[in-house]
Design a protein around this motif. Structure first.
Motif, PDB file in Angstrom:
ATOM      1  N   LYS A  58      -7.350  -2.004   9.157  1.00  0.00           N
ATOM      2  CA  LYS A  58      -6.523  -3.216   9.372  1.00  0.00           C
ATOM      3  C   LYS A  58      -5.049  -2.828   9.493  1.00  0.00           C
ATOM      4  O   LYS A  58      -4.347  -3.238  10.411  1.00  0.00           O
ATOM      5  CB  LYS A  58      -6.685  -4.203   8.193  1.00  0.00           C
ATOM      6  N   THR A  59      -4.617  -2.026   8.511  1.00  0.00           N
ATOM      7  CA  THR A  59      -3.210  -1.627   8.503  1.00  0.00           C
ATOM      8  C   THR A  59      -2.882  -0.822   9.749  1.00  0.00           C
ATOM      9  O   THR A  59      -1.815  -0.998  10.354  1.00  0.00           O
ATOM     10  CB  THR A  59      -2.940  -0.779   7.251  1.00  0.00           C
ATOM     11  N   THR A  60      -3.807   0.025  10.128  1.00  0.00           N
ATOM     12  CA  THR A  60      -3.557   0.873  11.294  1.00  0.00           C
ATOM     13  C   THR A  60      -3.487   0.014  12.557  1.00  0.00           C
ATOM     14  O   THR A  60      -2.633   0.241  13.422  1.00  0.00           O
ATOM     15  CB  THR A  60      -4.670   1.938  11.415  1.00  0.00           C
TER      16      THR A  60
ATOM     17  N   ARG B 138      -8.364   8.061   0.829  1.00  0.00           N
ATOM     18  CA  ARG B 138      -7.126   7.312   0.599  1.00  0.00           C
ATOM     19  C   ARG B 138      -6.871   7.037  -0.880  1.00  0.00           C
ATOM     20  O   ARG B 138      -5.775   7.254  -1.386  1.00  0.00           O
ATOM     21  CB  ARG B 138      -7.167   5.979   1.353  1.00  0.00           C
TER      22      ARG B 138
ATOM     23  N   ASP C 150      -8.905   2.737  16.892  1.00  0.00           N
ATOM     24  CA  ASP C 150      -9.380   3.579  18.001  1.00  0.00           C
ATOM     25  C   ASP C 150      -9.631   2.748  19.248  1.00  0.00           C
ATOM     26  O   ASP C 150      -9.680   3.269  20.359  1.00  0.00           O
ATOM     27  CB  ASP C 150     -10.697   4.266  17.603  1.00  0.00           C
TER      28      ASP C 150
ATOM     29  N   LYS D  80       0.817  -1.203   0.000  1.00  0.00           N
ATOM     30  CA  LYS D  80       0.000   0.000   0.000  1.00  0.00           C
ATOM     31  C   LYS D  80       0.850   1.252   0.000  1.00  0.00           C
ATOM     32  O   LYS D  80       2.047   1.225   0.159  1.00  0.00           O
ATOM     33  CB  LYS D  80      -0.896  -0.019   1.227  1.00  0.00           C
TER      34      LYS D  80
ATOM     35  N   LYS E 246       1.555   5.498   4.814  1.00  0.00           N
ATOM     36  CA  LYS E 246       0.535   5.795   5.812  1.00  0.00           C
ATOM     37  C   LYS E 246       0.951   7.016   6.599  1.00  0.00           C
ATOM     38  O   LYS E 246       2.059   7.497   6.518  1.00  0.00           O
ATOM     39  CB  LYS E 246       0.396   4.609   6.758  1.00  0.00           C
ATOM     40  N   ARG E 247       0.052   7.413   7.430  1.00  0.00           N
ATOM     41  CA  ARG E 247       0.369   8.541   8.293  1.00  0.00           C
ATOM     42  C   ARG E 247       1.382   8.115   9.357  1.00  0.00           C
ATOM     43  O   ARG E 247       1.846   7.010   9.367  1.00  0.00           O
ATOM     44  CB  ARG E 247      -0.926   9.079   8.928  1.00  0.00           C
TER      45      ARG E 247
HETATM   46  N1  LIG Z   1      -8.874   5.103  13.796  1.00  0.00           N
HETATM   47  C1  LIG Z   1      -8.680   5.860  12.726  1.00  0.00           C
HETATM   48  N2  LIG Z   1      -8.942   7.170  12.775  1.00  0.00           N
HETATM   49  C2  LIG Z   1      -8.776   7.942  11.698  1.00  0.00           C
HETATM   50  N3  LIG Z   1      -8.349   7.503  10.504  1.00  0.00           N
HETATM   51  C3  LIG Z   1      -8.076   6.196  10.398  1.00  0.00           C
HETATM   52  C4  LIG Z   1      -8.216   5.316  11.497  1.00  0.00           C
HETATM   53  N4  LIG Z   1      -7.894   4.086  11.095  1.00  0.00           N
HETATM   54  C5  LIG Z   1      -7.554   4.194   9.790  1.00  0.00           C
HETATM   55  N5  LIG Z   1      -7.654   5.464   9.376  1.00  0.00           N
HETATM   56  C6  LIG Z   1      -7.394   5.970   8.007  1.00  0.00           C
HETATM   57  O1  LIG Z   1      -8.221   5.255   7.112  1.00  0.00           O
HETATM   58  C7  LIG Z   1      -7.490   4.873   5.971  1.00  0.00           C
HETATM   59  C8  LIG Z   1      -7.575   3.394   5.799  1.00  0.00           C
HETATM   60  O2  LIG Z   1      -6.985   2.772   6.920  1.00  0.00           O
HETATM   61  P1  LIG Z   1      -6.135   1.457   6.798  1.00  0.00           P
HETATM   62  O3  LIG Z   1      -5.574   1.130   8.131  1.00  0.00           O
HETATM   63  O4  LIG Z   1      -5.192   1.616   5.677  1.00  0.00           O
HETATM   64  O5  LIG Z   1      -7.288   0.463   6.411  1.00  0.00           O
HETATM   65  P2  LIG Z   1      -7.205  -0.948   5.701  1.00  0.00           P
HETATM   66  O6  LIG Z   1      -5.828  -1.454   5.904  1.00  0.00           O
HETATM   67  O7  LIG Z   1      -8.225  -1.731   6.435  1.00  0.00           O
HETATM   68  O8  LIG Z   1      -7.563  -0.713   4.300  1.00  0.00           O
HETATM   69  C9  LIG Z   1      -6.093   5.375   6.148  1.00  0.00           C
HETATM   70  O9  LIG Z   1      -5.913   6.518   5.372  1.00  0.00           O
HETATM   71  C10 LIG Z   1      -5.991   5.681   7.623  1.00  0.00           C
HETATM   72  O10 LIG Z   1      -5.177   6.765   7.835  1.00  0.00           O
END
Ligand SMILES: Nc1ncnc2c1ncn2[C@@H]1O[C@H](COP(=O)(O)OP(=O)(O)O)[C@@H](O)[C@H]1O
Ligand SMILES: O=c1ccn([C@@H]2O[C@H](COP(=O)(O)O)[C@@H](O)[C@H]2O)c(=O)[nH]1
Length: 741
Positions: A539-541, A666, A710, A440, A443-444
């Motif tokens: 998921k990634t977060t 995203r 969260d 991917k 990320k932040r």
């Molecule tokens: N708890 C959160 N609060 C705010 N933004 C979030 C949170 N979790 C994920 N994001 C944002 O949402 C987007 C998708 O999250 P990600 O973790 O990449 O999801 P996935 O891996 O499930 O596709 C990212 O841009 C991320 O920064």
């Protein structure tokens, strides 16, 4: 919990029976763990099986799709093995076939040795030529088997990927056989076999030299016994000849190096034993030709034989025998396993020592018998220890899967490579254990920025070491070249001494016997975690949060996205109507293999997928030697084969509006999409597929995390659980636990 999720769970409750596991939902509202009823197992996964293990749908039908070609050629989707009629045989028939090939293997080996010896006694002193013809016929024969009888695929892709390793392996192979044949001229076959029995010592030596591996005391003791035994076998031995001894030793060393490479090559999904024989035999011929031209061509031309036809007929027969001997390796492994083959090979060495001593009335002094006894005892003990370790290793791996039906799959997959936890793979390891294999975008927070087309490593850990297979290969070859330089010094001297050349036997495929030795003491202590959930659910977060809290552990994240099937040309032209959220969009075979290999403690190169070109990139990310693997992706809980490998199964449950808004932001920011495109894709494919395929996998989760990252309480509890599981594994690794298995 969102309303639609509640509804879904309610539906599941109504419909399903319970399983033994309990699903836990983390709810931050009351900071408590809520037990949920479980659901029926295996229902959703039927879809995948209907689609041919995920290989169905679009991917299979398109022209030019490699997977399609592979399947068309009769390659099994799950095991990636070439399917032949014999794969459907009942066990008794396979056992019978294995038995016949084992008899062929042993008798051909003995016949080759003794016929070769006979050749020399009638004055045909061209051992290199014998090897040359044998290798050439092996090449022609393997071509016929592969291209004519389609007994295996022609490994075009693997050849391209591994050509350097194949060339190196061919060189070692040629030197092994040539030197061995030359050596036996001046020492008896039995002595040569004794010297070959010292191979474990070299395996250990190379592992220490290359990897710094520490060996268990029993292996070291066995090796010391073997060396003392070998030394006593040659002391005052009337048949001892120093050059014969050195040739034989050099041959053993090359065989060890060759075995290391072979065991590494056998890990390649596209390489069967037969295709390795095919690929290595031709380069071997080219390595042997100059040696032959230098050593034997003049005498071959000038020395007339008393009976000119006889030796040539024997050489021809030996060459064909050599081919069938090679073929028998393939069939023994096919009908049994590489482990079995190694055992047969070791038994054959002992048989050869005993029979050749009797037939040729080899004379020994008393101390030699003591030495031979010691060597054989050490050799036996070493192999028994390795065998037990291997069995323990596979048991412990299977235990963790908590699934009985994955056992057969494990065994299947390990047939070719299970016993050879090869040095090279670990040779290639670097220290970026805490790596983030993620296709991917950046990320932040702590994510390292990278472009879409870069290597997929995103390091959420303090170890910023990016690597690709190319770098690893360079490192590996560099190390091997150093070894070659060390080894070549005595070898060159030996070759330059023509007066010692006499000849005794043709072929002795030592490498396969050595596979067993290259298996090192290994435990599967890795923990495998699966995180599923809808797109942009977090998921990634969540992975990042887990990694942050497990700072001192070596963690790798593998994304299911890495295993997207590359789009064909046709699919690319109509990409807007391609459903990336359908199970058939993924290469399940590849993903399953990766998970199983890693779970077994082996190394695996994770592919890289580019979201912009919808294609696989050249780079792969090597993963090995880690404490925790997190397998993350929308459908990561979809197939039972993958679920069975998981120690902890998590589902991130975030409400669909939140997910859609995150996805829009995203995909526009990171995946080169526009608003209309994202919304169109979401409505047409993402949402329906979520409802149909992703959400139903929630029932397989051990833990459900509402609101993703969260939910600090959930993540803390998961991390605590991971720590305790790792601790359990550490405790089970203690030496005294070995006996329990
Ligand atoms: N708890 C959160 N609060 C705010 N933004 C979030 C949170 N979790 C994920 N994001 C944002 O949402 C987007 C998708 O999250 P990600 O973790 O990449 O999801 P996935 O891996 O499930 O596709 C990212 O841009 C991320 O920064
Ligand atoms: O080429 C592609 C491949 C995938 N997608 C979309 O990506 C998501 C999966 O990634 P997450 O990070 O888990 O959201 C999936 O919903 C596909 O629709 C894509 O758009 N293009």
């Amino acid at each position: 919990m969102s309303r639609d999720h509640r509804d879904d769970e309610q539906n599941n409750d109504d419909n399903n029976t319970t399983t033994a596991e309990t699903t836990i939902v983390f709810s931050e509202q009351n900071n408590s763990l809520l037990d949920e009823d479980d659901y029926d197992d295996g229902k959703q996964q039927v879809d995948l099986e209907k689609n041919g293990g995920g290989g169905g749908g679009k991917g299979k039908k398109k022209d030019g799709n490699k997977e399609y070609e592979r399947l068309e050629n009769g390659c099994d989707d799950k095991t990636n093995k070439f399917i032949t009629k014999s794969d459907e045989w009942p066990p008794w028939k396979r056992n019978l076939a294995a038995g016949i090939w084992i008899v062929i293997f042993v008798s051909l080996n003995l016949s080759l040795s003794f016929a070769n010896k006979y050749l020399f006694t009638i004055g045909f002193m061209n051992p290199v030529f014998v090897i040359l013809t044998g290798t050439f016929v092996t090449f022609v024969g393997s071509c016929i088997c592969v291209f004519g009888f389609k007994m295996s695929t022609f490994p075009k892709a693997a050849l391209k990927r591994r050509w350097k390793m194949i060339l190196l392996c061919s060189t070692f192979q040629a030197l092994t056989y040539v030197l061995e044949n030359i050596s036996i001229i001046s020492i008896p076959i039995s002595l040569n076999q004794i010297i070959k029995a010292t191979a474990p010592a070299f395996i250990i030596f190379f592992q220490i030299l290359i990897e710094g591996v520490r060996f268990d005391a029993t292996s070291i003791v066995c090796t010391v016994i073997i060396i003392i035994g070998a030394a006593l076998s040659v002391v005052k031995n009337p048949s001892f000849d120093k050059w014969g001894f050195f040739y034989s030793l050099a041959s053993t060393i090359f065989a060890v190096l060759q075995s290391i490479l072979i065991s590494s090559l056998q890990k390649d999904k596209d390489l069967t034993t037969l295709s390795i024989v095919l690929c290595t035999s031709l380069p071997s011929v080219f390595v042997i030709i100059p040696i032959w031209a230098y050593k034997e061509l003049p005498s071959l031309i000038h020395d007339p034989y008393p009976d000119p036809l006889k030796p040539w007929l024997i050489v021809g027969a030996l060459a064909f025998a050599a081919f069938f001997y090679n073929l028998s390796h393939f069939y023994i492994i096919k009908y049994t396993s590489a482990l079995y083959y190694a055992i047969v090979g070791n038994a054959k060495i002992i048989l050869l020592i005993v029979i050749s001593s009797v037939i040729f009335h080899t004379s020994y002094v008393a101390i030699n018998y003591v030495g031979m006894g010691l060597t054989l005892a050490g050799f036996f003990a070493y192999n028994i220890i390795k065998y037990r370790q291997k069995v323990f290793d596979s048991n412990s791996t299977i235990d963790h899967t908590e699934a009985s039906d994955c056992e057969s799959n494990n065994n299947n997959n390990n047939n070719n490579n299970g016993i050879c936890l090869d040095i090279l793979n670990r040779l290639g390891n670097n220290n970026n254990n805490n790596n983030y294999n993620n296709n991917k975008s950046p990320k932040r927070k702590n994510a390292t920025p990278k472009s879409q087309n870069q290597s997929p490593l995103l390091h959420s850990s303090p170890l910023p070491n990016q690597s690709s297979i190319n770098n690893n290969d360079k490192f590996t070859y560099f190390k091997l070249i150093i070894i070659i330089i060390i080894i070549n010094q005595p070898t060159n001297q030996i070759i330059s001494n023509p007066s010692n050349i006499q000849f005794q036997r043709l072929d002795n495929r030592i490498y396969s016997n050595l596979l067993l030795y290259s298996s090192s003491y290994y435990y599967s202590k890795m923990l495998m975690i699966c995180i599923a959930g809808g797109t942009a659910s977090g998921k990634t977060t969540v992975c990042e949060e887990i990694i942050k809290r497990l700072e001192n552990k070596r963690i790798s994240v593998i994304c299911l996205d890495s295993f997207y099937r590359p789009l064909t040309h046709d699919e690319l032209t109509t990409v807007a109507s391609y459903n990336f959220d359908h199970p058939s969009a993924f290469d399940w075979d590849y993903a399953t293999r990766a998970i199983k290999e890693l779970k077994s403690g082996n190394h695996f190169n994770i592919p890289t997928y580019c979201f912009k070109t919808h294609n696989r990139l050249e780079e792969t990310t090597p993963i090995a030697d880690i404490d925790v693997i997190i397998f993350e992706g929308i459908l990561s809980l979809y197939t039972q084969e993958i679920r069975d490998q998981m120690d902890i199964k998590i589902f991130v449950d975030t409400d669909s509006d939140t997910r859609l808004s995150r996805r829009v932001l995203r995909d526009i920011a990171e995946r080169g999409r526009n608003l209309e495109g994202v919304l169109y894709q979401y409505e047409k494919f993402v949402k329906p597929s979520f409802d149909e395929y992703i959400l139903p996998t929630k029932k397989y989760a051990d833990v459900i995390i509402p609101r993703g990252a969260d939910n600090v309480v959930a993540i803390d509890l998961i991390v605590r659980h991971i720590r305790s599981k790792l601790q359990d594994k550490d405790n089970n690794m203690k030496p005294n636990s070995v006996g329990n298995h």
